[in-house]
Design a protein around this motif. Structure first.
Motif, PDB file in Angstrom:
ATOM      1  N   THR A 220      24.744  30.427  -9.380  1.00  0.00           N
ATOM      2  CA  THR A 220      23.697  31.114 -10.130  1.00  0.00           C
ATOM      3  C   THR A 220      22.425  31.219  -9.287  1.00  0.00           C
ATOM      4  O   THR A 220      21.615  32.110  -9.506  1.00  0.00           O
ATOM      5  N   LEU A 221      22.275  30.306  -8.326  1.00  0.00           N
ATOM      6  CA  LEU A 221      21.053  30.346  -7.512  1.00  0.00           C
ATOM      7  C   LEU A 221      21.102  31.453  -6.456  1.00  0.00           C
ATOM      8  O   LEU A 221      20.062  31.881  -5.953  1.00  0.00           O
ATOM      9  N   GLN A 223      21.642  34.617  -6.705  1.00  0.00           N
ATOM     10  CA  GLN A 223      20.883  35.801  -7.096  1.00  0.00           C
ATOM     11  C   GLN A 223      19.404  35.642  -6.767  1.00  0.00           C
ATOM     12  O   GLN A 223      18.739  36.579  -6.352  1.00  0.00           O
ATOM     13  N   SER A 258      18.029  26.869   2.384  1.00  0.00           N
ATOM     14  CA  SER A 258      18.303  27.714   1.216  1.00  0.00           C
ATOM     15  C   SER A 258      19.774  28.142   1.214  1.00  0.00           C
ATOM     16  O   SER A 258      20.440  28.139   0.171  1.00  0.00           O
ATOM     17  N   HIS A 260      22.321  26.498   2.611  1.00  0.00           N
ATOM     18  CA  HIS A 260      23.167  25.350   2.256  1.00  0.00           C
ATOM     19  C   HIS A 260      22.977  24.946   0.792  1.00  0.00           C
ATOM     20  O   HIS A 260      23.892  24.402   0.171  1.00  0.00           O
ATOM     21  N   ALA A 261      21.795  25.226   0.239  1.00  0.00           N
ATOM     22  CA  ALA A 261      21.570  24.953  -1.189  1.00  0.00           C
ATOM     23  C   ALA A 261      22.482  25.827  -2.046  1.00  0.00           C
ATOM     24  O   ALA A 261      23.069  25.354  -3.020  1.00  0.00           O
ATOM     25  N   LEU A 264      25.912  24.457  -1.971  1.00  0.00           N
ATOM     26  CA  LEU A 264      26.033  23.294  -2.855  1.00  0.00           C
ATOM     27  C   LEU A 264      26.100  23.742  -4.307  1.00  0.00           C
ATOM     28  O   LEU A 264      26.745  23.101  -5.141  1.00  0.00           O
ATOM     29  N   ASP A 265      25.447  24.848  -4.617  1.00  0.00           N
ATOM     30  CA  ASP A 265      25.417  25.361  -5.991  1.00  0.00           C
ATOM     31  C   ASP A 265      26.701  26.128  -6.338  1.00  0.00           C
ATOM     32  O   ASP A 265      26.846  26.639  -7.444  1.00  0.00           O
ATOM     33  N   THR A 266      27.628  26.220  -5.380  1.00  0.00           N
ATOM     34  CA  THR A 266      28.908  26.894  -5.589  1.00  0.00           C
ATOM     35  C   THR A 266      29.862  25.952  -6.320  1.00  0.00           C
ATOM     36  O   THR A 266      29.714  24.749  -6.247  1.00  0.00           O
ATOM     37  N   PRO A 268      33.928  24.854  -6.795  1.00  0.00           N
ATOM     38  CA  PRO A 268      33.400  23.540  -6.432  1.00  0.00           C
ATOM     39  C   PRO A 268      32.392  23.661  -5.292  1.00  0.00           C
ATOM     40  O   PRO A 268      32.457  24.616  -4.526  1.00  0.00           O
ATOM     41  N   PRO A 269      31.500  22.665  -5.172  1.00  0.00           N
ATOM     42  CA  PRO A 269      30.438  22.773  -4.173  1.00  0.00           C
ATOM     43  C   PRO A 269      30.981  22.802  -2.744  1.00  0.00           C
ATOM     44  O   PRO A 269      31.991  22.172  -2.457  1.00  0.00           O
ATOM     45  N   PHE A 271      30.102  21.847   1.133  1.00  0.00           N
ATOM     46  CA  PHE A 271      29.222  21.103   2.025  1.00  0.00           C
ATOM     47  C   PHE A 271      29.596  21.435   3.461  1.00  0.00           C
ATOM     48  O   PHE A 271      30.728  21.183   3.862  1.00  0.00           O
ATOM     49  N   TYR A 272      28.690  21.975   4.224  1.00  0.00           N
ATOM     50  CA  TYR A 272      28.973  22.163   5.643  1.00  0.00           C
ATOM     51  C   TYR A 272      28.303  21.090   6.475  1.00  0.00           C
ATOM     52  O   TYR A 272      28.785  20.708   7.512  1.00  0.00           O
TER      53      TYR A 272
END
Lengths: 394, 394
Positions: A220-221, A223, A258, A260-261, A264-266, A268-269, A271-272
């Motif tokens: 959702t972030l 967008q 931003s 990577h944020a 994380l907001d995906t 499942p999240p 992480f790279y």
């Protein structure tokens, strides 16, 4: 003798990240991006393209010495077909030799190990597209070639230019304005250097192709990120034009975080970055805190792509200090730790050891030092990877 | 003999996270939040409040056996003054004994080690507020007391209730509607269990008080998060009312990731989770992937506060499997690894080992098993921490 062209093309590392496609088959991005082209003397893909009527029918492709199948309808085949079509038009218009009807032999080679975790598809596809354009003597501009490279691998379009490069997202449904262009040439700000920190990671990562689609579908972030990027594109272009490293660094780090944020907001999240990546961030933030307090502004900028490796940008005058810091905090195997001092500059004596974890040897496996570079280069026959349609040394 | 009250109050762990204040002195949040109150039989703060005219003038406070200075104008002092004022009003109205004029002695004790990384301020402040309200026989409702606890430590307001608790952000500038309330009592869904995984972390973290203000000041994604939370509050309340664990889990994990995403989007970025935390996420996502494929839906939900520790929620029937999984992948010191099987359920045989890093003993230091619990309890004299205004056993 076969017609041929040999090209080397550079790697690029984005400061404003490309993440998300609005059209997955044309590879049209959800936002514009901006990258620095790295020096080909350090990192490059070299590609030789040959064509000859005496070759057996069908095209052949070798990647790092291994034959690859060119899948019909696949991304590489699409690039070849577009360029071959442009050659065909040229032959009709000007009565040239029908190279477009000859079987193709293409060999490509990266001078950096896959294990370095650098995306080789950008430099590889840029070299492929430019080698065919050269072989076919195509009159199309680099911008027009970038439309083709983009369809092979999105960020490849940026590797067609040296220096500081923007990929405009565009608005046309057919992608005709989703194009790469030079923001500033290498010589505008040649002091820009990069230190690539290759970080060990046992875990299997999420591929960027599948990762970015999952983000588009579930974050959702994202967008909101998309509404912020245009302003960042404009600010960082301005910073580059003004050679304002402090501002360049601030925007580069903010956009990496931003990006990577939203990973994380995906769900499942994704992480790279791992703990070593986090600790490299802490180190760069400490360097900048200390240099800022001493009135120098920010002197280094980290950025992370779809993996744990850090790329640290710094101007030439500060790169020695940055490298020493990395070697101090992330000792490499076989490297003796160096003292943190440069020309009497004891700026790092005040490092806050409480925020810095101490890592064992090998947490950062190796370092690659490089700097801002030029675009694809046409190479001579001596550097050709092919002889008469066959791999040399094979 | 001194007047006294002894109270125990529970810990709460948020599913929709509180992050950011719109008013730092009244502690008014930028978004509503929702938590589960954990079982006090496992984790609690116990507080005894006494008052007596024979005590030497001035209030005294002991925290875990150590005397603390009650700073004038500080948050604890503010809570005490409000409650004392309410008692004073009551004395005037009803002609009661002037307890509000007597010196106070308060002792508080947590039954869990600070090293467990659980925020003790929520349960501690809730116990303080409720012990004084009991000592003073205040007629105020729990909701009204939550306004006072909130000013002591934001999330403390949620520890005044058992079960499933919302803290409404409110709209009034004076905070009079920024109040906690019960969404559902513990007995509505008593099968809810929690496994707290205490994760080792050498690094100094960012305190939540300073971290959340830095996010408010620098994160561009936070504004977007704030627009999403109301819908999440409503969806998770619905999931709790319907006892829909699959939906509850999905929202809880999404909100935890969204919270950590805005931390990462802060400048400089804030990381609370480390590689062990990431690996616990991977484990829970794998558990849910496998259980989903078998038609059970999600069976576990992770959530992370301002630190690397995981809290895993699961219903009682699945908690055995969850605990075995944690012990299998994160062996604790002195614990023998157990086989992954429960009542013939071999669901974990298909774990994707490529996505799971293997951790050495001690990466997860210890486990705390608990479950949904009730609100503050009034305890008897036997459990009093004070005798005649002095610490017992001191």
């Amino acid at each position: 003798m076969a017609h041929q062209a040999t090209i080397s093309a550079p790697v690029n590392i984005a400061c404003i990240k490309y993440w998300g496609k609005r059209d997955t088959s044309l590879i049209l991005p959800t936002n514009s991006s901006l990258s620095i082209t790295l020096n080909q003397d350090d990192l490059r893909s070299t590609t030789t393209a040959q064509c000859d009527p005496i070759f057996s029918p069908g095209d052949k492709l070798w990647l790092n010495g291994k034959e690859e199948v060119v899948k019909f309808g696949g991304r590489t085949a699409t690039c070849i077909e577009v360029l071959r079509g442009w050659r065909r038009d040229l032959e009709k218009d000007k009565g040239l030799e029908p190279l477009s009807t000859y079987p193709l032999r293409v060999a490509s080679h990266n001078n950096f190990p896959t294990a370095a975790g650098l995306a080789s598809s950008a430099s590889g596809l840029a070299a492929l597209v430019f080698s065919l354009a050269t072989l076919y003597s195509l009159p199309q501009s680099l911008g027009q070639l970038s439309l083709v490279a983009r369809q092979g691998s999105g960020s490849a379009c940026r590797s067609l230019f040296g220096g500081y490069v923007a990929w405009r997202e565009g608005t046309q449904p057919d992608g005709s304005d989703s194009i790469a262009e030079e923001i500033a040439p290498r010589d505008h700000w040649p002091e820009m250097c990069a230190l690539i920190c290759v970080v060990s990671d046992a875990k299997k990562g999420t591929s960027s192709t599948s990762g970015m689609q999952r983000t588009v579908e579930t974050s959702t972030l994202l967008q909101h990120r998309l509404t912020i990027v245009p302003e960042r594109m404009s600010s960082i272009s301005h910073a580059i034009k003004e050679r304002n490293f402090d501002s360049f660094a601030q925007i580069t780090m903010t956009d990496s975080n931003s990006f990577h944020a939203v990973c994380l907001d995906t769900s499942p999240p994704i992480f790279y970055m791992n703990d070593v990546s986090r600790s490299i961030i802490a180190m760069v933030e400490e360097l900048n805190r200390v240099s800022g307090e001493l009135g120098y502004g920010r002197i280094a900028a980290y950025t992370f792509d779809a993996g744990p490796n850090a790329v640290i940008y710094a101007l030439e005058k500060w790169m020695g200090l940055v490298e020493k810091s990395v070697r101090r905090w992330f000792p490499q195997e076989g490297i003796v730790e160096v003292e943190l001092e440069q020309e009497g500059n004891k700026v790092l004596g005040k490092f806050d050891e409480r925020v810095m974890a101490s890592w064992g040897k090998g947490a950062v496996k190796s370092l690659i030092k490089t700097r801002v570079g030029d675009g694809p280069r046409v190479l001579g026959e001596k550097e050709s990877l092919l002889k008469d349609g066959q791999l040399k040394n094979s």
